[in-house]
Design a protein around this motif. Structure first.
Motif, PDB file in Angstrom:
ATOM      1  N   TRP A 107       0.859  -1.141   0.640  1.00 17.97           N
ATOM      2  CA  TRP A 107      -0.283   0.081  -0.068  1.00 17.97           C
ATOM      3  C   TRP A 107       0.975   1.546   0.270  1.00 17.97           C
ATOM      4  N   VAL A 108       0.332   2.176  -0.410  1.00 18.37           N
ATOM      5  CA  VAL A 108       0.982   3.486  -0.973  1.00 18.37           C
ATOM      6  C   VAL A 108       0.020   4.533  -0.101  1.00 18.37           C
ATOM      7  N   TRP A 109       1.109   5.430   0.841  1.00 19.26           N
ATOM      8  CA  TRP A 109      -0.056   6.038   1.228  1.00 19.26           C
ATOM      9  C   TRP A 109       0.829   8.285   0.787  1.00 19.26           C
ATOM     10  N   THR A 110      -0.129   8.923   1.723  1.00 16.94           N
ATOM     11  CA  THR A 110      -0.174   9.727   0.881  1.00 16.94           C
ATOM     12  C   THR A 110      -1.498  10.820   1.533  1.00 16.94           C
ATOM     13  N   ALA A 111      -1.527  11.868   1.650  1.00 13.50           N
ATOM     14  CA  ALA A 111      -2.338  13.037   2.929  1.00 13.50           C
ATOM     15  C   ALA A 111      -2.216  14.015   1.604  1.00 13.50           C
ATOM     16  N   GLY A 112      -3.648  14.954   2.113  1.00 19.65           N
ATOM     17  CA  GLY A 112      -4.021  15.547   1.113  1.00 19.65           C
ATOM     18  C   GLY A 112      -5.758  16.618   0.942  1.00 19.65           C
ATOM     19  N   PRO A 113      -6.028  17.411   0.868  1.00 18.10           N
ATOM     20  CA  PRO A 113      -7.502  18.119   0.876  1.00 18.10           C
ATOM     21  C   PRO A 113      -8.267  17.088   0.668  1.00 18.10           C
ATOM     22  N   GLY A 114      -9.794  17.301   1.054  1.00 17.95           N
ATOM     23  CA  GLY A 114     -10.380  16.468  -0.180  1.00 17.95           C
ATOM     24  C   GLY A 114     -11.345  17.096  -0.623  1.00 17.95           C
ATOM     25  N   ALA A 115     -12.496  16.999  -0.972  1.00 18.69           N
ATOM     26  CA  ALA A 115     -13.351  18.019  -2.329  1.00 18.69           C
ATOM     27  C   ALA A 115     -14.039  19.059  -1.756  1.00 18.69           C
ATOM     28  N   ASN A 116     -13.491  19.124   0.102  1.00 18.46           N
ATOM     29  CA  ASN A 116     -14.477  19.572   0.802  1.00 18.46           C
ATOM     30  C   ASN A 116     -13.746  20.882   1.657  1.00 18.46           C
ATOM     31  N   GLY A 117     -11.853  20.366   1.434  1.00 14.35           N
ATOM     32  CA  GLY A 117     -10.898  20.922   1.934  1.00 14.35           C
ATOM     33  C   GLY A 117     -10.730  20.233   2.842  1.00 14.35           C
ATOM     34  N   ALA A 118     -11.265  19.323   3.672  1.00 19.37           N
ATOM     35  CA  ALA A 118     -11.080  18.730   4.895  1.00 19.37           C
ATOM     36  C   ALA A 118      -9.665  17.702   4.359  1.00 19.37           C
ATOM     37  N   THR A 119      -8.586  16.901   5.619  1.00 24.16           N
ATOM     38  CA  THR A 119      -7.608  16.648   5.383  1.00 24.16           C
ATOM     39  C   THR A 119      -7.770  15.533   4.886  1.00 24.16           C
ATOM     40  N   GLU A 120      -7.752  14.696   4.420  1.00 27.40           N
ATOM     41  CA  GLU A 120      -7.628  13.258   4.142  1.00 27.40           C
ATOM     42  C   GLU A 120      -6.270  12.298   4.201  1.00 27.40           C
ATOM     43  N   VAL A 121      -6.260  11.151   4.524  1.00 25.71           N
ATOM     44  CA  VAL A 121      -4.745  10.109   4.654  1.00 25.71           C
ATOM     45  C   VAL A 121      -5.903   9.289   3.437  1.00 25.71           C
ATOM     46  N   LEU A 122      -4.641   9.858   2.261  1.00 23.75           N
ATOM     47  CA  LEU A 122      -5.147   8.527   1.576  1.00 23.75           C
ATOM     48  C   LEU A 122      -4.053   7.127   1.102  1.00 23.75           C
ATOM     49  N   ALA A 123      -4.765   5.818   0.483  1.00 22.26           N
ATOM     50  CA  ALA A 123      -3.485   4.386   0.919  1.00 22.26           C
ATOM     51  C   ALA A 123      -4.090   3.907  -0.278  1.00 22.26           C
TER      52      ALA A 123
END
Length: 572
Positions: free
Chosen positions: A392-408
């Motif tokens: 699994w590769v991870w990153t983080a950034g803002p979602g559609a509403n600007g809230a922070t999301e962690v993605l894998a």
């Protein structure tokens, strides 16, 4: 009323060190010679300092009694016998000193509007709970401990006081030590350290109790234990006899456990006792009778402090390259991605999968051998990708509403054109924060998170909770590490240490080593224009990048390695 300086001087004057006079089973894995062991239950010091406090003084006022009581709280001998002399008989019986330790930078006694009630006002450095779990606190953190006094036979004594002790930071560092106890990742493949703080003389029993109590909150759900919930010590000691730690456990739980489970229990204890030179072997006992544990090869020992490969991935001439033995070469079987302007690459430690961002850090790409790169997500301001367990590769950034999301995402093994499995996590503790760095630990159960809120940076470690097949499910509420600066990037150095820094192309940059086993960060040698960090296996394999090239940490300085590559990163 006395100030903190007088209290510190008195603490220093009363502090003394006493050294040790004496210095089928699971073997403790460690390097170096092993000496003879002592019986911890015999009360002999185990290379541990002992604090000799002063008994109550005749005619002392309420403020002095409170100060001297807490000073005497550093004397743990005979169940804090001297400290209890400052209490009334009733409060002496009720007071539980082991419930909490408040470690302060400075302290003073302050009167209140209530007669004979005072506050012991502390500037806290950290707190340690009954299980040895420490919480570091920023300078200026205040706490008031209320104390009610009364006269007993003409002398002031404390009638009401909360449980726990409060001791100066300098004294704490001498009396207490940091010790990792070990749990397993959910597959029992890796050993995961859970650092605790214990009185140096009482470590073996304290470690065992903490292990049976389960992992620290930030690791709950991310790690597992071989010991079933509710298993307890059958007696309030763990004697060390002729090098063997005799761990007497709940008989029913131990006897009914499978040999495999008992072997894992024994291994978990052996790993935990690695730091104890007097412990060579571990014996499991039920009602003090030895329980045989057969090592038939069915249980492999867990990997501790997992290594990463010696190579790094980097960017050179606008394409992905391999950096190894101070030379650059193409990534094997990976197509050129120069058209995508790759930056900040990462490589899987278990496959040839790679990931990278574009120059604007708005798109995360992955690439596997024989396939073109594919975009996994596009959003503003992504953090550098990091690979963990199960590819699994991870990153983080803002979602559609600007809230922070962690993605894998898990791109390995996915056919070209097929959907890549992905997970989006929105932990509440990241609400409103901008993630600058998200790096998965080598064993895959934890992540280093550097984030910013209102201009204030936090360096934290969270636990990764997964489903049975390894899919990320959640992140635990993290612990926070204290740093001297406001870092914007960091990397794992080993299983208990990270290196962090605030990069700058135009100024001297001082990276810091931040350890879970230390209360203070260690400053590395400053170097002009450092903009990136990478780390291999241990503090000797830390690399920095500036406009002048890539440098390796060498002693108290930096040694030039090569030019022509940027954004180096070890696998993970």
């Amino acid at each position: 009323m006395r100030g903190a300086s007088k209290l510190t001087s008195l603490a220093a004057a009363l502090l003394a060190l006493v050294l040790v006079l004496l210095t089928s089973c699971a073997q403790i894995p460690r390097s170096g010679p092993v000496g003879k062991s002592t019986d911890e239950s015999a009360g002999k010091p185990n290379n541990a300092p002992v604090f000799f406090p002063v008994a109550p003084r005749s005619g002392a006022g309420p403020e002095s009694v409170i100060e001297d009581f807490y000073l005497a709280g550093s004397g743990y001998e005979d169940d804090y016998a001297v400290a209890r002399q400052y209490l009334t008989q009733a409060s002496s019986v009720k007071w539980k000193p082991d419930q909490r330790v408040l470690v302060f930078r400075s302290a003073r006694v302050v009167g209140t509007a209530v007669e004979n009630v005072f506050n012991y006002e502390l500037d806290l450095a950290y707190t340690v709970d009954a299980d040895g779990i420490a919480t570091q606190l920023p300078e200026g953190t205040k706490e008031n401990i209320p104390a009610t006094l009364t006269k007993v036979d003409g002398e002031w004594r404390i009638a009401q006081i909360p449980d726990g002790t409060a001791i100066p930071e300098e004294t704490f560092k001498v009396i207490y030590g940091s010790y990792p106890i070990y749990f397993y990742d959910p597959t029992f493949t890796y050993a995961v350290p859970d650092v605790r703080w214990f009185i140096k003389k009482k470590t073996v029993k304290a470690m065992t109790s903490a292990l049976l109590g389960g992992p620290a909150p930030y690791l709950k759900g991310a790690v597992v234990s071989a010991f079933p919930s509710g298993m307890k010590l059958a007696r309030e000691s763990v004697p060390v006899v002729s090098g063997a730690a005799q761990v007497d456990l709940s008989a029913k739980d131990l006897v009914e456990a499978s040999n495999e489970d008992r072997l894992r229990m024994q291994t978990q204890l052996a790993l935990t006792f690695r730091s104890q030179p007097d412990v060579i072997n571990v014996e499991l006992r039920a009602n003090q009778d030895l329980v045989r544990v057969e090592d038939n090869g069915s249980v492999l020992p867990p990997v501790r402090d997992k290594d990463v490969p010696a190579r790094q991935i980097a960017v050179s001439n606008n394409d992905l390259v391999r950096l190894e033995n101070n030379k650059l070469s193409p990534l094997p079987d990976i197509k050129s991605v120069s058209a995508l302007s790759p930056r900040l690459p990462a490589e899987s430690p278990v496959s040839q999968t790679a990931a990278f961002l574009n120059a604007g850090r708005t798109t995360l790409y992955s690439i596997v051998p024989g396939q073109p790169a594919r975009a996994l997500t596009t959003r503003a301001g992504l953090s550098r990708p990091s690979f963990g367990r199960y590819d699994w590769v991870w990153t983080a950034g803002p979602g559609a509403n600007g809230a922070t999301e962690v993605l894998a995402y898990r791109p390995a093994g996915i056919a070209e054109g097929a959907n890549v499995p992905g997970v989006t996590l929105t932990p509440s503790w990241l609400a409103g924060r901008k993630v600058k760095e998200f790096r998965v630990s080598r064993e895959g159960t934890r992540a280093l998170v550097i984030s910013e809120l209102n201009g204030k940076t936090s360096v934290q470690v969270t636990g990764i909770i997964r489903t049975g097949d390894g899919t990320p499910r959640d992140l635990t509420v993290p612990i926070t590490l204290q740093t001297a600066h406001e870092p914007d990037q960091g990397v794992w150095v080993n299983d208990t240490t990270v290196a962090v820094m605030k990069g700058s192309a135009s100024e001297n940059v001082t990276p810091e080593l931040v350890s879970l086993t230390s209360a203070a960060p260690q400053a590395l040698a400053p170097w002009p224009g450092l903009t990136a960090l990478s780390a291999g296996n241990g503090p000797a394999e830390i690399y920095g990048q500036s406009a002048e090239g890539i440098f390796q940490r060498l002693g108290n300085g930096w040694s030039p390695q090569l030019k022509g590559a940027v954004d180096p990163s070890f696998a993970g």
